[in-house]
Design a protein around this motif. Sequence first.
Motif, short mmCIF file in Angstrom:
data_model
loop_
_atom_site.label_atom_id
_atom_site.label_comp_id
_atom_site.label_asym_id
_atom_site.label_seq_id
_atom_site.Cartn_x
_atom_site.Cartn_y
_atom_site.Cartn_z
N ILE A 177 0.83 -1.21 0.00
CA ILE A 177 0.00 0.00 0.00
C ILE A 177 0.87 1.26 0.00
CG2 ILE A 177 -1.77 1.29 1.27
CD1 ILE A 177 -2.74 -1.46 2.35
N ASP A 178 1.92 1.27 0.83
CA ASP A 178 2.81 2.44 0.88
C ASP A 178 3.41 2.75 -0.48
OD1 ASP A 178 2.71 3.57 3.36
OD2 ASP A 178 4.28 2.32 4.23
N ILE A 223 0.92 4.61 -2.54
CA ILE A 223 0.77 6.00 -2.10
C ILE A 223 1.98 6.83 -2.54
CG2 ILE A 223 0.65 7.49 -0.05
CD1 ILE A 223 -0.96 5.12 1.27
N VAL A 269 2.21 10.72 -4.35
CA VAL A 269 2.56 11.91 -3.54
C VAL A 269 3.50 12.80 -4.35
CG1 VAL A 269 3.85 12.70 -1.51
CG2 VAL A 269 2.20 10.84 -1.28
N ARG A 270 3.21 14.11 -4.38
CA ARG A 270 4.03 15.05 -5.16
C ARG A 270 3.82 16.46 -4.62
NH1 ARG A 270 -0.27 16.43 -9.25
NH2 ARG A 270 -2.00 15.27 -8.38
N PRO A 271 4.75 17.37 -4.91
CA PRO A 271 4.71 18.71 -4.29
C PRO A 271 3.45 19.50 -4.59
CG PRO A 271 6.85 18.32 -5.28
CD PRO A 271 5.97 17.17 -5.70
N ALA A 276 0.42 18.35 -4.88
CA ALA A 276 -0.79 17.72 -4.34
C ALA A 276 -0.80 17.89 -2.82
CB ALA A 276 -0.84 16.24 -4.69
N GLY A 277 -1.97 18.22 -2.28
CA GLY A 277 -2.09 18.35 -0.83
C GLY A 277 -2.97 17.26 -0.24
N ALA A 278 -3.50 16.40 -1.11
CA ALA A 278 -4.47 15.40 -0.66
C ALA A 278 -4.25 14.08 -1.39
CB ALA A 278 -5.88 15.89 -0.93
N VAL A 279 -4.31 13.00 -0.65
CA VAL A 279 -4.30 11.66 -1.25
C VAL A 279 -5.48 10.90 -0.67
CG1 VAL A 279 -3.06 9.48 -1.54
CG2 VAL A 279 -1.78 11.62 -1.42
N ASN A 280 -6.30 10.34 -1.54
CA ASN A 280 -7.35 9.45 -1.05
C ASN A 280 -7.01 8.04 -1.51
OD1 ASN A 280 -10.10 7.92 -1.21
ND2 ASN A 280 -10.36 9.62 0.20
N THR A 281 -7.13 7.11 -0.57
CA THR A 281 -6.81 5.72 -0.86
C THR A 281 -8.03 4.86 -0.58
OG1 THR A 281 -4.58 6.16 -0.10
CG2 THR A 281 -5.17 3.88 -0.35
N HIS A 289 -6.41 19.55 -4.02
CA HIS A 289 -7.36 19.77 -2.93
C HIS A 289 -8.19 18.51 -2.67
CE1 HIS A 289 -6.27 23.97 -3.02
NE2 HIS A 289 -6.32 23.89 -4.34
N ARG A 290 -8.65 18.38 -1.43
CA ARG A 290 -9.19 17.09 -1.01
C ARG A 290 -10.47 16.65 -1.69
NH1 ARG A 290 -9.91 20.64 3.14
NH2 ARG A 290 -11.94 20.80 4.15
N SER A 346 -11.30 8.98 -6.42
CA SER A 346 -11.08 7.64 -5.85
C SER A 346 -12.38 6.85 -5.90
CB SER A 346 -10.57 7.81 -4.42
OG SER A 346 -10.53 6.61 -3.74
N THR A 377 -8.81 5.78 3.11
CA THR A 377 -7.74 6.49 3.79
C THR A 377 -7.63 7.88 3.21
OG1 THR A 377 -6.57 4.39 3.95
CG2 THR A 377 -5.31 6.35 4.41
N THR A 410 -1.05 16.00 2.73
CA THR A 410 0.39 16.23 2.59
C THR A 410 0.67 17.73 2.41
OG1 THR A 410 0.22 15.84 0.19
CG2 THR A 410 0.82 13.96 1.55
#
Lengths: 157, 157
Positions: free
Chosen positions: A14-15, A18, A22-24, A26-31, A101-102, A109, B31, B35
Amino acid sequence: MNKKFWITDKPINIDECIEKVVRPDAGAVNTFIGTVREFTKGKRTLYLEYQAYVPMAEKMLRQIGEEIREKWTDADTVIAHRTGHLDISDVAVVIAVSTPHRNDAFEASRYAIERIKEMVPIWKKEHWEDGTKWIGNQKENTSYHEGIPNEEEMRNG
Amino acid sequence: MNKKFWITDKPINIDECIEKVVRPDAGAVNTFIGTVREFTKGKRTLYLEYQAYVPMAEKMLRQIGEEIREKWTDADTVIAHRTGHLDISDVAVVIAVSTPHRNDAFEASRYAIERIKEMVPIWKKEHWEDGTKWIGNQKENTSYHEGIPNEEEMRNG
């Protein structure tokens, strides 16, 4: 591994999924993580078996990524789906979407898992205490009692 | 560590958060990972600094977990928020929610992040190229130019 859309018969990290999104900017990750549930409508599952028509399934996952990019232009998506024997609580599918943004991350997702259920050629065989059954497609509205369809049938949907 | 709602000044282990909610009667985990984004409205952030009033923040996170349990009775929730110096792309917050079916996982996870932004006493200091600013609350509609509020002010919201 640089793939962003893949089918695997190994446990999904999973990590790693993710980290790929992840990148500069982006402020949000939904999994979204789909795991094997023990009880469905009171019936106990012992384990599941997933089979996929891999080239077409990976192509469909990539297509879902493209659809997301059209709808949410700043989204970055990773999707991994496992095949083979899965025990209770094992991870069957991982979706990770990053966006600035989230709100977009949640929506994209959600879109991804609904599209996977709709169109990706992955079949699930339920192993219960009293028998087994191939679940025809992921929306579970068709079943193949004789096993999964052959390539010809798959191409015809 | 058995905590399900915590503030930490160390990097958050996302897998650990997910493992805490995976269980046989859940088939879905959603999840949300917040970030540090580099650019906001064209302005470049160099790094962020988060400070929390820890006992109250952890209490509020637990309360959010209870609210989720009231709304989605089968949900299991974990929330971790980081404090201190965070670089671009570092993970500030992790929410993990497991439920039997996916719709509830998405909704409960979304609810959690909105409630965190609304009510948890965590302050963010932006460090830009040309200056710094304490962002008053997470909804960013109040700011504290002089620094974070004292305990008395926090208690009064």
